[in-house]
Motif scaffolding. Structure first.
Motif, PDB file in Angstrom:
ATOM      1  N   UNK A 179      23.010 -26.316  24.482  1.00 44.30           N
ATOM      2  CA  UNK A 179      23.297 -27.678  24.936  1.00 44.30           C
ATOM      3  C   UNK A 179      22.038 -28.553  24.962  1.00 44.30           C
ATOM      4  N   UNK A 180      20.967 -28.041  25.557  1.00 40.29           N
ATOM      5  CA  UNK A 180      19.722 -28.825  25.637  1.00 40.29           C
ATOM      6  C   UNK A 180      19.093 -29.007  24.255  1.00 40.29           C
ATOM      7  N   UNK A 181      19.226 -28.005  23.389  1.00 39.42           N
ATOM      8  CA  UNK A 181      18.686 -28.137  22.027  1.00 39.42           C
ATOM      9  C   UNK A 181      19.428 -29.233  21.267  1.00 39.42           C
ATOM     10  N   UNK A 182      20.749 -29.298  21.480  1.00 41.26           N
ATOM     11  CA  UNK A 182      21.541 -30.365  20.838  1.00 41.26           C
ATOM     12  C   UNK A 182      21.068 -31.736  21.302  1.00 41.26           C
ATOM     13  N   UNK A 183      20.628 -31.799  22.571  1.00 33.24           N
ATOM     14  CA  UNK A 183      20.139 -33.071  23.118  1.00 33.24           C
ATOM     15  C   UNK A 183      18.711 -33.387  22.652  1.00 33.24           C
ATOM     16  N   UNK A 184      18.092 -32.394  21.964  1.00 26.88           N
ATOM     17  CA  UNK A 184      16.767 -32.640  21.403  1.00 26.88           C
ATOM     18  C   UNK A 184      15.601 -32.278  22.303  1.00 26.88           C
ATOM     19  N   UNK A 185      15.864 -31.603  23.411  1.00 26.87           N
ATOM     20  CA  UNK A 185      14.780 -31.194  24.325  1.00 26.87           C
ATOM     21  C   UNK A 185      13.851 -30.211  23.594  1.00 26.87           C
ATOM     22  N   UNK A 186      12.555 -30.575  23.430  1.00 23.87           N
ATOM     23  CA  UNK A 186      11.656 -29.767  22.588  1.00 23.87           C
ATOM     24  C   UNK A 186      11.505 -28.313  23.050  1.00 23.87           C
ATOM     25  N   UNK A 187      11.556 -28.097  24.380  1.00 24.22           N
ATOM     26  CA  UNK A 187      11.448 -26.714  24.840  1.00 24.22           C
ATOM     27  C   UNK A 187      12.580 -25.875  24.241  1.00 24.22           C
ATOM     28  N   UNK A 188      13.754 -26.455  24.175  1.00 24.97           N
ATOM     29  CA  UNK A 188      14.923 -25.679  23.750  1.00 24.97           C
ATOM     30  C   UNK A 188      15.142 -25.724  22.239  1.00 24.97           C
ATOM     31  N   UNK A 189      14.641 -26.758  21.550  1.00 25.05           N
ATOM     32  CA  UNK A 189      14.714 -26.690  20.080  1.00 25.05           C
ATOM     33  C   UNK A 189      13.747 -25.604  19.589  1.00 25.05           C
ATOM     34  N   UNK A 190      12.637 -25.414  20.318  1.00 26.30           N
ATOM     35  CA  UNK A 190      11.702 -24.336  19.963  1.00 26.30           C
ATOM     36  C   UNK A 190      12.379 -22.970  20.143  1.00 26.30           C
ATOM     37  N   UNK A 191      13.249 -22.873  21.159  1.00 29.14           N
ATOM     38  CA  UNK A 191      13.961 -21.605  21.381  1.00 29.14           C
ATOM     39  C   UNK A 191      14.928 -21.316  20.223  1.00 29.14           C
ATOM     40  N   UNK A 192      15.515 -22.365  19.662  1.00 33.56           N
ATOM     41  CA  UNK A 192      16.397 -22.177  18.491  1.00 33.56           C
ATOM     42  C   UNK A 192      15.570 -21.677  17.307  1.00 33.56           C
ATOM     43  N   UNK A 193      14.380 -22.259  17.133  1.00 36.97           N
ATOM     44  CA  UNK A 193      13.479 -21.765  16.070  1.00 36.97           C
ATOM     45  C   UNK A 193      13.181 -20.285  16.267  1.00 36.97           C
ATOM     46  N   UNK A 194      12.939 -19.893  17.511  1.00 39.44           N
ATOM     47  CA  UNK A 194      12.630 -18.485  17.797  1.00 39.44           C
ATOM     48  C   UNK A 194      13.836 -17.598  17.487  1.00 39.44           C
ATOM     49  N   UNK A 195      15.023 -18.090  17.804  1.00 37.11           N
ATOM     50  CA  UNK A 195      16.240 -17.326  17.513  1.00 37.11           C
ATOM     51  C   UNK A 195      16.406 -17.138  16.001  1.00 37.11           C
ATOM     52  N   UNK A 196      16.182 -18.226  15.237  1.00 38.38           N
ATOM     53  CA  UNK A 196      16.321 -18.132  13.783  1.00 38.38           C
ATOM     54  C   UNK A 196      15.262 -17.212  13.179  1.00 38.38           C
ATOM     55  N   UNK A 197      14.048 -17.258  13.749  1.00 38.87           N
ATOM     56  CA  UNK A 197      13.018 -16.327  13.276  1.00 38.87           C
ATOM     57  C   UNK A 197      13.454 -14.887  13.502  1.00 38.87           C
ATOM     58  N   UNK A 198      14.071 -14.646  14.668  1.00 40.73           N
ATOM     59  CA  UNK A 198      14.539 -13.288  14.983  1.00 40.73           C
ATOM     60  C   UNK A 198      15.610 -12.859  13.979  1.00 40.73           C
ATOM     61  N   UNK A 199      16.515 -13.765  13.634  1.00 39.84           N
ATOM     62  CA  UNK A 199      17.565 -13.430  12.658  1.00 39.84           C
ATOM     63  C   UNK A 199      16.928 -13.167  11.286  1.00 39.84           C
ATOM     64  N   UNK A 200      16.006 -14.058  10.890  1.00 43.47           N
ATOM     65  CA  UNK A 200      15.326 -13.898   9.588  1.00 43.47           C
ATOM     66  C   UNK A 200      14.616 -12.549   9.466  1.00 43.47           C
ATOM     67  N   UNK A 201      14.015 -12.112  10.553  1.00 48.76           N
ATOM     68  CA  UNK A 201      13.192 -10.903  10.441  1.00 48.76           C
ATOM     69  C   UNK A 201      13.936  -9.635  10.839  1.00 48.76           C
ATOM     70  N   UNK A 202      14.890  -9.739  11.768  1.00 46.21           N
ATOM     71  CA  UNK A 202      15.537  -8.519  12.272  1.00 46.21           C
ATOM     72  C   UNK A 202      16.745  -8.095  11.435  1.00 46.21           C
ATOM     73  N   UNK A 203      17.465  -9.057  10.864  1.00 40.04           N
ATOM     74  CA  UNK A 203      18.646  -8.707  10.051  1.00 40.04           C
ATOM     75  C   UNK A 203      18.183  -8.517   8.613  1.00 40.04           C
ATOM     76  N   UNK A 204      18.196  -7.295   8.107  1.00 42.80           N
ATOM     77  CA  UNK A 204      17.693  -7.093   6.752  1.00 42.80           C
ATOM     78  C   UNK A 204      18.687  -7.593   5.712  1.00 42.80           C
TER      79      UNK A 204
END
Ligand SMILES: Nc1nc2c(ncn2[C@@H]2O[C@H](COP(=O)(O)OP(=O)(O)OP(=O)(O)O)[C@@H](O)[C@H]2O)c(=O)[nH]1
Ligand SMILES: [Mg+2]
Length: 393
Positions: A179-204
């Motif tokens: 919700x906060x990432x959708x609103x553009x809150x930088x703390x939480x858009x950074x968390x989305x980046x971290x989630x995508x990094x985890x998917x990129x690296x953990x899911x072969x």
């Protein structure tokens, strides 16, 4: 105006959001597309374009699975947003059957709930080998100085994943707020980046059997008046080109592929792993349904009888409270199909909740089966068993 063709520049994977109702899967899906759109890789898909059926909007829940596409720096993803509501687990299984990896969304406020556990079990059964956890609504947890409440939820989720063979200690768990990432809150858009990094690296990147005979389990069917029907789904194996002949198992139809698209973009060739729409020439409306299989002609022989190892869920896992006996007739969820089947327990005759047993099954109709294929067993709207085909008879 001619549509722009799909250009394969990055490896393609199928992922999706699963988890209990209202834990924030659709909000997170919209947030992911927004964060990536702002990076310049993809189009923002707002919440109401994902849950777009009138009943979904009215009830505030996801009913149908929805697909969105996006790209990270290294990969192209098709993302399936699945429903969490207990009444729509059927649709969730169809979505999960196509995935290379899943994002398990758990509300940090609520922790593990019944469909959190049911989805993990079903994902395991339909062959999802990798899970990344999004501990969502992290903005709303009143954790004070420390993060003790969220830490407890994280521990609980890791235990659940370990119990289902996902190696919970090493699974990435990322605290996010869709919700906060959708609103553009930088703390939480950074968390989305971290989630995508985890998917990129953990899911072969899974091995793709592009040279095998073509097979696609049908997820959905649309009719294009005057042109034929369009079937959608993820290619399980093989490669297909416009002009290729195929058969539809379940519908007893032989036809030709006259068009191929992925997310509205035409493609000359689709291969294992791609999420595609196939235009099939001259197939009557209603002949093809979810659960049918499009395959290279003569490449698979469907069957009705098989043997399997089956775990009968305990009542604590949402399963039955009473044993099952020979003659039991539940629904079998195999790839995108659900088919009734007769259970024969042989000399053993009964299986109690919590038991792992060998059984023979006779399905109500033929489906392509092979040893190692996973399936779920459901009855009256709940999952009661999980199994693997050991031999086809
Ligand atoms: N505080 C807070 N609320 C959130 C967050 N994400 C989602 N919500 C709220 O939780 C509710 C459910 O969100 P959805 O995204 O529809 O949940 P869902 O998991 O897709 O639900 P189903 O698909 O029906 O299972 C909505 O009211 C959202 O606004 C979050 O990160 N923080
Ligand atoms: Mg949803």
């Amino acid at each position: 105006m001619p549509k722009t063709a799909y250009v394969r520049t990055k490896p393609h994977l199928n992922i999706g959001t699963m988890g209990h109702v209202d834990h924030g899967k659709t909000t997170l899906t919209a947030a992911i597309t927004k964060v990536l759109a702002e990076r310049g890789s993809g189009t923002f898909v707002p919440f109401d374009r994902i849950d777009r059926a009138p009943e979904e909007a009215a009830r505030g829940i996801t009913i149908n699975i929805a697909h969105v596409e996006y790209e990270t720096d290294t990969r192209h993803y098709a993302h399936v947003d699945m429903p969490g509501h207990a009444d729509y687990v059927k649709n969730m299984v169809t979505g999960a059957a196509q995935l290379d990896g899943a994002i398990l969304v758990v509300s940090a406020l609520d922790g593990i709930m019944p469909q959190t556990a049911e989805h993990v079990l079903l994902a395991r059964q339909v062959g999802v080998d990798h899970i990344v956890v999004a501990l969502n609504k992290a903005d709303a947890v009143d954790d004070g100085e420390d993060t003790v409440l969220t830490d407890l939820v994280e521990l609980e989720v890791r235990e659940l994943l370990s119990a289902h063979g996902y190696g919970g200690e090493s699974v990435p768990v990322v605290r996010v707020s869709g919700l906060r990432a959708l609103e553009g809150d930088p703390r939480w858009t950074a968390a989305i980046d971290a989630l995508l990094d985890a998917v990129d690296t953990y899911v072969p990147m899974p091995e793709r059997y592009v040279d095998a005979p073509f097979l696609l389990p049908v997820e959905n069917v649309l009719t294009i008046t005057g042109r034929g029907i369009v079937v959608t789904g993820a290619v399980e194996r093989g490669t297909i080109r416009v002009g290729d002949r195929v058969e539809v198992l379940g519908a007893a139809v032989d036809t030709v592929v006259t068009g191929l698209e992925t997310f509205g973009k035409p493609m000359a060739e689709a291969q294992a792993g791609d999420n595609v729409a196939l235009l099939l020439r001259g197939v009557p409306r209603d002949a093809v349904r979810r659960g049918h299989i499009v395959a290279a002609p003569g490449s698979v022989v469907p069957s009705r009888r098989f043997s399997a190892r089956v775990y009968v869920l305990s009542s604590g896992e949402g399963g039955r409270t009473t044993p099952v006996a020979t003659g039991y007739r539940p629904q079998f969820y195999i790839r995108t199909a659900d088919v009734v089947g007769d259970v024969d327990l042989g000399e053993r005759a009964v299986a109690r909740p919590g038991d792992t047993v060998t059984m023979r099954v006779e399905l109500g109709r033929e489906v392509p089966l092979e040893p190692g294929l996973g399936f779920a067993i459901r009855e009256g709207g709940r999952t009661v068993g999980a199994g693997t085909v050991t031999s086809v008879d």
